[in-house]
Design a protein around this motif. Structure first.
Motif, mmCIF file in Angstrom:
data_model
loop_
_atom_site.group_PDB
_atom_site.id
_atom_site.type_symbol
_atom_site.label_atom_id
_atom_site.label_comp_id
_atom_site.label_asym_id
_atom_site.label_seq_id
_atom_site.Cartn_x
_atom_site.Cartn_y
_atom_site.Cartn_z
ATOM 1 N N LYS A 29 42.523 43.448 39.753
ATOM 2 C CA LYS A 29 43.126 43.005 38.496
ATOM 3 C C LYS A 29 44.237 41.996 38.747
ATOM 4 O O LYS A 29 44.369 41.008 38.029
ATOM 5 C CB LYS A 29 43.675 44.226 37.749
ATOM 6 C CG LYS A 29 44.244 43.959 36.360
ATOM 7 C CD LYS A 29 44.693 45.259 35.722
ATOM 8 C CE LYS A 29 45.186 45.044 34.289
ATOM 9 N NZ LYS A 29 45.646 46.316 33.661
ATOM 10 N N GLU A 30 45.023 42.248 39.794
ATOM 11 C CA GLU A 30 46.153 41.374 40.082
ATOM 12 C C GLU A 30 45.740 40.081 40.783
ATOM 13 O O GLU A 30 46.526 39.141 40.878
ATOM 14 C CB GLU A 30 47.190 42.111 40.939
ATOM 15 C CG GLU A 30 46.663 42.655 42.254
ATOM 16 C CD GLU A 30 46.045 44.053 42.129
ATOM 17 O OE1 GLU A 30 45.853 44.698 43.175
ATOM 18 O OE2 GLU A 30 45.749 44.489 40.992
ATOM 19 N N THR A 31 44.492 40.013 41.269
ATOM 20 C CA THR A 31 44.014 38.825 41.978
ATOM 21 C C THR A 31 43.355 37.821 41.042
ATOM 22 O O THR A 31 43.623 36.623 41.080
ATOM 23 C CB THR A 31 43.022 39.225 43.090
ATOM 24 O OG1 THR A 31 43.679 40.098 44.003
ATOM 25 C CG2 THR A 31 42.506 38.012 43.836
ATOM 26 N N ASP A 32 42.456 38.310 40.179
ATOM 27 C CA ASP A 32 41.718 37.437 39.271
ATOM 28 C C ASP A 32 41.466 38.216 37.984
ATOM 29 O O ASP A 32 40.437 38.880 37.840
ATOM 30 C CB ASP A 32 40.402 36.989 39.922
ATOM 31 C CG ASP A 32 39.655 35.958 39.081
ATOM 32 O OD1 ASP A 32 39.966 35.820 37.882
ATOM 33 O OD2 ASP A 32 38.742 35.304 39.614
ATOM 34 N N TYR B 8 38.428 41.406 34.148
ATOM 35 C CA TYR B 8 38.180 41.811 32.767
ATOM 36 C C TYR B 8 36.696 41.727 32.422
ATOM 37 O O TYR B 8 36.131 42.629 31.804
ATOM 38 C CB TYR B 8 39.004 40.918 31.836
ATOM 39 C CG TYR B 8 38.903 41.263 30.368
ATOM 40 C CD1 TYR B 8 39.535 42.381 29.857
ATOM 41 C CD2 TYR B 8 38.181 40.446 29.489
ATOM 42 C CE1 TYR B 8 39.469 42.690 28.503
ATOM 43 C CE2 TYR B 8 38.104 40.746 28.143
ATOM 44 C CZ TYR B 8 38.753 41.866 27.650
ATOM 45 O OH TYR B 8 38.670 42.170 26.308
ATOM 46 N N GLN B 9 36.067 40.647 32.842
ATOM 47 C CA GLN B 9 34.646 40.478 32.560
ATOM 48 C C GLN B 9 33.827 41.604 33.190
ATOM 49 O O GLN B 9 32.906 42.148 32.573
ATOM 50 C CB GLN B 9 34.175 39.121 33.079
ATOM 51 C CG GLN B 9 32.705 38.840 32.781
ATOM 52 C CD GLN B 9 32.344 37.396 33.036
ATOM 53 O OE1 GLN B 9 32.667 36.515 32.259
ATOM 54 N NE2 GLN B 9 31.678 37.149 34.147
ATOM 55 N N GLN B 10 34.156 41.969 34.419
ATOM 56 C CA GLN B 10 33.430 43.046 35.086
ATOM 57 C C GLN B 10 33.692 44.392 34.419
ATOM 58 O O GLN B 10 32.766 45.193 34.229
ATOM 59 C CB GLN B 10 33.821 43.107 36.565
ATOM 60 C CG GLN B 10 33.290 41.952 37.396
ATOM 61 C CD GLN B 10 33.474 42.184 38.880
ATOM 62 O OE1 GLN B 10 33.528 43.318 39.348
ATOM 63 N NE2 GLN B 10 33.563 41.102 39.643
ATOM 64 N N ALA C 211 49.871 42.124 32.927
ATOM 65 C CA ALA C 211 49.173 41.408 33.998
ATOM 66 C C ALA C 211 49.328 39.897 33.896
ATOM 67 O O ALA C 211 49.278 39.193 34.899
ATOM 68 C CB ALA C 211 47.689 41.782 34.003
ATOM 69 N N THR C 212 49.498 39.390 32.678
ATOM 70 C CA THR C 212 49.695 37.945 32.493
ATOM 71 C C THR C 212 51.093 37.602 32.009
ATOM 72 O O THR C 212 51.466 36.434 31.996
ATOM 73 C CB THR C 212 48.694 37.385 31.466
ATOM 74 O OG1 THR C 212 48.840 38.091 30.234
ATOM 75 C CG2 THR C 212 47.268 37.514 31.962
#
Length: 559
Positions: free
Chosen positions: A51-54, A59-61, A262-263
């Motif tokens: 989550k913290e990488t991409d 989210y899509q996964q 996260a963002t």
């Protein structure tokens, strides 16, 4: 009720491409090192990016592998799978019961709006003009007058209000509809958060006085906050939108504002608007003033109107708030399945009698839980190891797992594992079989409470008070929202948004190269105001502004 915030590129969800062979959507190909190992010959499960990488890929996964969303062959439109629709049904059940205490009645208005009606209210339609989808043909014939697919229903419903309201005795008129709307977004679509078609409820009411309308606006907003905080375990800030950000055509807009740690971006969660008399004047919705009549006069007054809406965006906010690197984490109160029971310790050496006896005990545990209202399922699938099943249900975010095997039977206990606790050893516990009917519902409530407490703590820590402009952008870049003294001026807001955007010339706003490019906008004027602003003394945060601050305003980068 528009969720009109810009979408940032750092959380772009790429649209799936059509397969030339069968027309089905498929995900973009992964790099070889990202490919997951096949587990026991079954379909690939598990999240292969942190989550913290991409966050976008994560989210899509999560939403696809967790079976919340399936992709559709119209870009920006998505299939809500049963697990996510069940959450929406839970929200609907909760909120519908609340509004009916106010004698709000459900109705349904057509999805099509005539061009004449839609364009009748200029200020309102300008807020949606770029997003309106138009029907231009019926079959092979071109329509003489194109019709709009509703982006919202004010202009569809208010001609009806004008016909229905003939006397002050017809007030208040309170209608709500659970429906779909279309906003033909050309930005990057994002399931739940920003899609071209979405589900919502939209309430529309008419009142005799401003005071009656205002009381309803705040009551509805409180219930929206309850949906997020009590059902979804997501903290929000209640407040009022600035003039720049209010709903087109409204007198004022109240809002609940969420936050995605996260963002570091705020997100409009739901809005409740006092429309004032703007629309009633446009659509000529009047009644004879009863107070004037008592005084021997005859005077007509325009009614006071409200509109309020909550959407399936709420599900996306929940996922982004609670999800982790194992997948979804769903709060118990809205989970379609609250508890999954998994038999363990079943081996090839186990006799048929012993297996049947174990399964009978498992079934008894399941039935006992059902008898006290727990939404529980049992996983008897053959050919999958308990470990594989654990991962599968964790991916789907089921709040609580119960394991039961021969060793548990001997001890007279079930082994529990909480989904909301990251460390697996800390997540595990035991409950006596004889106590599951009391202990498991209590444990589910503890999970619900703990999820909210954790999320609320993080949101509070990321609402940072800033009084000096030099700290504004660095604080934003630290993935925070900022609470600042502000003059409430619209031009000043615009200037702050421009000054806080990352520029190509390498100015101070760009000191963090990983910070999003967009500037900060006002999220809301919180109802709960900290101390510290002295009227006529405290300066506005904008160093170029010559006005004094009127209130603390929450600014942030936003969806």
């Amino acid at each position: 009720m528009a969720d009109a915030d810009s979408q940032m590129k750092d959380l772009k969800i790429s649209e799936t491409k059509k397969s030339k062979k069968d027309g089905a959507p498929k995900m973009a190909a992964k790099k070889p090192q990202q490919q997951k190992k096949k587990m026991e010959g079954a379909a690939l499960i598990g999240i292969d990016v942190a989550k913290e990488t991409d966050l976008g890929e994560w989210y899509q996964q999560v939403i696809t592998k967790g079976q919340m969303i399936s992709y559709y062959d119209v870009a920006g439109c998505y299939i809500l799978e049963p697990a996510s629709y069940a959450i929406w049904e839970g929200i609907k059940s909760f909120f519908d019961a609340k509004i009916k205490t106010l004698k709000v009645r459900n109705a349904y208005f057509p999805i099509f709006i005539s061009k004449d009606n839609l364009e009748r209210e200029k200020e309102h339609i300008e807020g949606f003009a770029a997003e309106v989808a138009w029907v231009t043909h019926g079959g092979k014939s071109k329509l003489e007058k194109e019709v709009a697919v509703r982006p919202t229903s004010e202009t569809a419903m208010y001609p009806y209000f004008a016909r229905k309201i003939q006397s002050h005795r017809d007030l208040p008129l309170k209608l709500n509809q659970w429906n779909n709307v279309v906003r033909w977004e050309f930005k990057h679509p994002m399931p739940f958060i920003r899609s071209r078609e979405f589900l919502w409820q939209e309430g529309h009411t008419a009142h005799l006085t401003k005071e009656e309308a205002g009381a309803e606006v705040r009551q509805i907003l409180d219930w929206y906050a309850d949906v997020y905080q009590e059902l979804l375990a997501v903290p929000v800030v209640k407040g009022q939108k600035t003039e720049n950000e209010k709903f087109p055509g409204a007198d004022y807009t109240t809002t609940i504002e969420g936050f995605i740690p996260a963002t570091g971006r705020g997100i409009q969660a739901a809005t409740s608007h006092c429309l004032g008399q703007h629309f009633s004047k446009m659509f000529n919705i009047t009644v004879e003033d009863p107070t004037a009549k008592e005084a021997g006069k005859s005077e007509h007054v325009h009614v006071w109107q409200n509109s309020w809406g909550l959407t399936t965006r709420s599900i996306g906010v929940m996922i982004l708030t609670h999800g982790d690197n194992r997948g979804l984490v769903i709060p118990p109160r809205v989970a379609e399945i609250q508890v999954i029971v998994i038999p363990v310790g079943v081996t090839a050496k186990m006799t048929a009698e012993a297996k049947a006896d174990l399964y009978k005990k498992v079934e008894d545990i399941t039935e006992n839980l059902k008898s006290v209202g727990v939404r529980v399922e049992t996983d008897y699938r053959e050919g999958y190891s308990p470990g594989w099943k654990f991962n599968d249900w964790e991916l789907k975010g089921i709040p609580l797992r119960i394991e039961f095997g021969p060793k548990d039977a001997e001890k007279g206990v079930v082994t529990t594992s909480r989904r909301d606790i990251e460390k697996k050893e800390d997540a595990r516990g035991e409950v006596k079989v004889s106590e599951v009917q009391e202990a498991i519902p209590a444990l589910l409530e503890t999970i619900q409470k703990d999820m909210f407490v954790k999320a609320d703590k993080e949101y509070r820590e990321r609402r940072v008070q800033v009084t000096d402009w030099k700290d504004f952008v660095p604080t934003l870049n630290g993935k925070n929202a900022v609470l600042v003294p502000h003059c409430e001026g619209g031009k000043c807001e615009d200037e702050i948004k421009d000054m806080s955007a990352r520029k190509e010339d390498g100015d101070s706003a760009a000191e963090d190269t990983k910070a999003p490019a967009m500037g900060a906008k006002s999220l809301c004027i919180p109802f709960e105001q900290p101390e510290g602003i002295k009227q006529g003394e405290t300066k506005c945060i904008n160093p170029n502004c010559k006005e004094f601050a009127k209130a603390w305003i929450l600014f942030g980068r936003s969806y």
